[in-house]
Design a protein around this motif. Sequence first.
Motif, PDB file in Angstrom:
ATOM      1  N   PRO A  12      15.604   0.091   2.521  1.00  0.00           N
ATOM      2  CA  PRO A  12      15.500  -0.933   1.487  1.00  0.00           C
ATOM      3  C   PRO A  12      14.139  -1.636   1.539  1.00  0.00           C
ATOM      4  N   ASP A  13      13.681  -2.089   0.389  1.00  0.00           N
ATOM      5  CA  ASP A  13      12.382  -2.767   0.341  1.00  0.00           C
ATOM      6  C   ASP A  13      12.393  -4.016   1.199  1.00  0.00           C
ATOM      7  N   GLY A  14      11.293  -4.213   1.893  1.00  0.00           N
ATOM      8  CA  GLY A  14      11.071  -5.395   2.718  1.00  0.00           C
ATOM      9  C   GLY A  14       9.597  -5.399   2.984  1.00  0.00           C
ATOM     10  N   PRO A  15       9.131  -6.252   3.883  1.00  0.00           N
ATOM     11  CA  PRO A  15       7.696  -6.280   4.160  1.00  0.00           C
ATOM     12  C   PRO A  15       7.212  -4.900   4.601  1.00  0.00           C
ATOM     13  N   ALA A  16       6.110  -4.427   4.002  1.00  0.00           N
ATOM     14  CA  ALA A  16       5.598  -3.098   4.345  1.00  0.00           C
ATOM     15  C   ALA A  16       4.076  -3.050   4.183  1.00  0.00           C
ATOM     16  N   ILE A  17       3.468  -2.249   5.032  1.00  0.00           N
ATOM     17  CA  ILE A  17       2.023  -2.007   4.957  1.00  0.00           C
ATOM     18  C   ILE A  17       1.820  -0.492   4.939  1.00  0.00           C
ATOM     19  N   VAL A  18       1.003  -0.023   3.999  1.00  0.00           N
ATOM     20  CA  VAL A  18       0.671   1.400   3.933  1.00  0.00           C
ATOM     21  C   VAL A  18      -0.808   1.550   4.281  1.00  0.00           C
ATOM     22  N   CYS A  19      -1.102   2.394   5.279  1.00  0.00           N
ATOM     23  CA  CYS A  19      -2.493   2.606   5.711  1.00  0.00           C
ATOM     24  C   CYS A  19      -2.996   3.942   5.162  1.00  0.00           C
ATOM     25  N   LEU A  20      -4.022   3.871   4.333  1.00  0.00           N
ATOM     26  CA  LEU A  20      -4.635   5.084   3.773  1.00  0.00           C
ATOM     27  C   LEU A  20      -5.983   5.308   4.444  1.00  0.00           C
ATOM     28  N   GLN A  21      -6.577   6.458   4.145  1.00  0.00           N
ATOM     29  CA  GLN A  21      -7.814   6.827   4.834  1.00  0.00           C
ATOM     30  C   GLN A  21      -8.857   7.380   3.860  1.00  0.00           C
ATOM     31  N   ALA A  22     -10.077   6.887   3.997  1.00  0.00           N
ATOM     32  CA  ALA A  22     -11.211   7.430   3.238  1.00  0.00           C
ATOM     33  C   ALA A  22     -12.133   8.094   4.247  1.00  0.00           C
ATOM     34  N   GLY A  23     -12.033   9.419   4.365  1.00  0.00           N
ATOM     35  CA  GLY A  23     -12.862  10.129   5.331  1.00  0.00           C
ATOM     36  C   GLY A  23     -12.080  10.476   6.587  1.00  0.00           C
ATOM     37  N   ASN A  24     -11.527  11.696   6.591  1.00  0.00           N
ATOM     38  CA  ASN A  24     -10.796  12.218   7.747  1.00  0.00           C
ATOM     39  C   ASN A  24     -11.834  12.748   8.743  1.00  0.00           C
ATOM     40  N   VAL A  25     -11.704  12.390  10.037  1.00  0.00           N
ATOM     41  CA  VAL A  25     -12.765  12.751  10.988  1.00  0.00           C
ATOM     42  C   VAL A  25     -12.925  14.258  11.164  1.00  0.00           C
ATOM     43  N   HIS A  26     -11.932  15.042  10.813  1.00  0.00           N
ATOM     44  CA  HIS A  26     -12.098  16.493  10.896  1.00  0.00           C
ATOM     45  C   HIS A  26     -12.571  17.092   9.572  1.00  0.00           C
ATOM     46  N   SER A  27     -11.831  16.819   8.506  1.00  0.00           N
ATOM     47  CA  SER A  27     -12.132  17.482   7.229  1.00  0.00           C
ATOM     48  C   SER A  27     -13.043  16.651   6.342  1.00  0.00           C
ATOM     49  N   GLY A  28     -13.180  15.364   6.625  1.00  0.00           N
ATOM     50  CA  GLY A  28     -13.898  14.469   5.722  1.00  0.00           C
ATOM     51  C   GLY A  28     -13.079  14.085   4.495  1.00  0.00           C
ATOM     52  N   ALA A  29     -11.823  14.543   4.419  1.00  0.00           N
ATOM     53  CA  ALA A  29     -11.027  14.371   3.190  1.00  0.00           C
ATOM     54  C   ALA A  29     -10.609  12.916   2.949  1.00  0.00           C
ATOM     55  N   PHE A  30     -10.305  12.658   1.685  1.00  0.00           N
ATOM     56  CA  PHE A  30      -9.927  11.323   1.226  1.00  0.00           C
ATOM     57  C   PHE A  30      -8.491  11.356   0.726  1.00  0.00           C
ATOM     58  N   ASP A  31      -7.710  10.353   1.111  1.00  0.00           N
ATOM     59  CA  ASP A  31      -6.340  10.276   0.598  1.00  0.00           C
ATOM     60  C   ASP A  31      -6.376  10.071  -0.923  1.00  0.00           C
ATOM     61  N   PRO A  32      -5.336  10.509  -1.646  1.00  0.00           N
ATOM     62  CA  PRO A  32      -5.281  10.300  -3.109  1.00  0.00           C
ATOM     63  C   PRO A  32      -4.902   8.851  -3.400  1.00  0.00           C
ATOM     64  N   PHE A  33      -5.936   7.992  -3.486  1.00  0.00           N
ATOM     65  CA  PHE A  33      -5.682   6.546  -3.520  1.00  0.00           C
ATOM     66  C   PHE A  33      -4.872   6.107  -4.732  1.00  0.00           C
ATOM     67  N   ALA A  34      -5.271   6.583  -5.922  1.00  0.00           N
ATOM     68  CA  ALA A  34      -4.604   6.073  -7.128  1.00  0.00           C
ATOM     69  C   ALA A  34      -3.092   6.314  -7.043  1.00  0.00           C
ATOM     70  N   GLU A  35      -2.686   7.550  -6.689  1.00  0.00           N
ATOM     71  CA  GLU A  35      -1.253   7.863  -6.626  1.00  0.00           C
ATOM     72  C   GLU A  35      -0.573   7.101  -5.491  1.00  0.00           C
ATOM     73  N   ALA A  36      -1.233   7.081  -4.334  1.00  0.00           N
ATOM     74  CA  ALA A  36      -0.599   6.440  -3.177  1.00  0.00           C
ATOM     75  C   ALA A  36      -0.461   4.937  -3.385  1.00  0.00           C
ATOM     76  N   VAL A  37      -1.470   4.306  -3.991  1.00  0.00           N
ATOM     77  CA  VAL A  37      -1.369   2.860  -4.232  1.00  0.00           C
ATOM     78  C   VAL A  37      -0.231   2.590  -5.215  1.00  0.00           C
ATOM     79  N   ALA A  38      -0.124   3.437  -6.250  1.00  0.00           N
ATOM     80  CA  ALA A  38       0.945   3.222  -7.240  1.00  0.00           C
ATOM     81  C   ALA A  38       2.319   3.272  -6.559  1.00  0.00           C
ATOM     82  N   VAL A  39       2.496   4.250  -5.671  1.00  0.00           N
ATOM     83  CA  VAL A  39       3.775   4.366  -4.951  1.00  0.00           C
ATOM     84  C   VAL A  39       4.006   3.118  -4.089  1.00  0.00           C
TER      85      VAL A  39
END
Length: 459
Positions: free
Chosen positions: A224-251
């Motif tokens: 159930p919804d309650g206090p929550a923090i979602v940690c995303l990443q810009a720049g993966n130390v192995h691949s350099g990849a970026f999380d899909p921010f727009a979709e993840a923030v919307a969720v």
Amino acid sequence: MAWPSADYDAPLEHAHRHARDWLGTLADRPVPPRADVDDVVAALGTELPAEPTAPADVVDHLAAAVDAGLTAMPSGRFFGFVIGGTLPAALAADWLVSAWDQNALLRRLSPASAAVEQVAATWLLDLLGLPADAAVGFVTGGTMANFACLAAARDEVLRRAGFSVAEQGLTGAPRLRVLAGAEHHESVAVALRYLGLGAPAVVAADDQGRLRPDALAAALDASPDGPAIVCLQAGNVHSGAFDPFAEAVAVAREHGAWVHVDGAFGLWAAASPRTRPLLAGHHLADSWATDAHKTLNVPYDSGLAVVRDPAAARAALGMRADYLLTGATSEPMDTVPELSRRAHGVPVWAALRSLGRSGTAELVERLCDHAQAFARGLAALDGAAVLNDVDFTQVCVSFGDDARTRRVVEGLLAEGTTWMTGSRWREREVLRISVSNWSTSDDDVTRSLDAVRRVLAGL
Ligand SMILES: *Cc1c(COP(=O)(O)O)cnc(C)c1O
């Protein structure tokens, strides 16, 4: 010798000469150190001197004793970890920071450092594509930037649930869920640990290490919804990849979660129109951690904690005491975990002033171009396979089976032309190349690729 004299000239002149000697060796010096810790300890000597030593002699002794133990990290051929070099303007400004010796905690105490940091903060928010009125804290690095941002996040999401961490601590707090992608940086986990929140729940990632928004939605839906923090990443130390921010923030927003972005080196993709699309939607988050001592190439220690809601940062990190000359406006100390600190923002200002908007963009583009040159050069080698999509500054390569890759990693370190680190990514040993230094040239890339060829030929 008498009590140290007030003469700064001799020690500073000697330090200047040693610094120039060191910088002058970088073009051709082997990158790895030639001595280990015990060797350097022996060269320093372990006896505490009974009497004072002349300051210039101290400087000379230090420079001579440590030389063999220095790693040429500011060399254009250092590709280990994610470690930038130092831009000339930033290095010189950093010397002045030490000479001025300002405690940068309060505006009235040092209008100079507060003003420089204020201007730097405005430029940073612009270049990084972040809200112009966000709070910027000048901290020591990415780990403390994650810590400062997540402190604001923790207190704010619990405040919204009717609970004051400042007054009540965490005992008896509502359950706070923290989620992070499977390939989050360990410093996010350590920051959460310092904050009493424990390890984050892990959300599945795709083949480049990007958090999957569908997996995030499933994880958030599961309780159930309650206090929550979602940690995303810009720049993966192995691949350099970026999380899909727009979709993840919307969720995350659907569940009322605070969204934090760890962009220690990757947030700088915003500075170039070419790489900016990698970050699409990143500005929708609530807080962003980044380093200036990585992609921006300023000296240590320099990280940036950016929080959209300055009141949330102040509530978690600020302090007030009668003896402090605090004014009505926000103070530099309100957005960092430290009280007394050096003016970390001054070298940041100098780097940005020296590069300008176009130079900052070019810095990022050059790093990416070199990473791509590495990927092309390595892919052409016998038995080598580049394992990641090289969209940013990171390259992960395998040379066949794990044992062979490990031998290449060891062989390169022994060879000395270049420094690249071994790692393990997606269940394989890899040679990890991180292009982070402003001074890396095409020639540095060519020489480093030649070194890899030599090591492979010698296996
Ligand atoms: C380097 C890094 C950190 C930690 O930053 P420090 O400045 O070393 O404390 C956090 N996250 C990522 C993705 C990093 O690359």
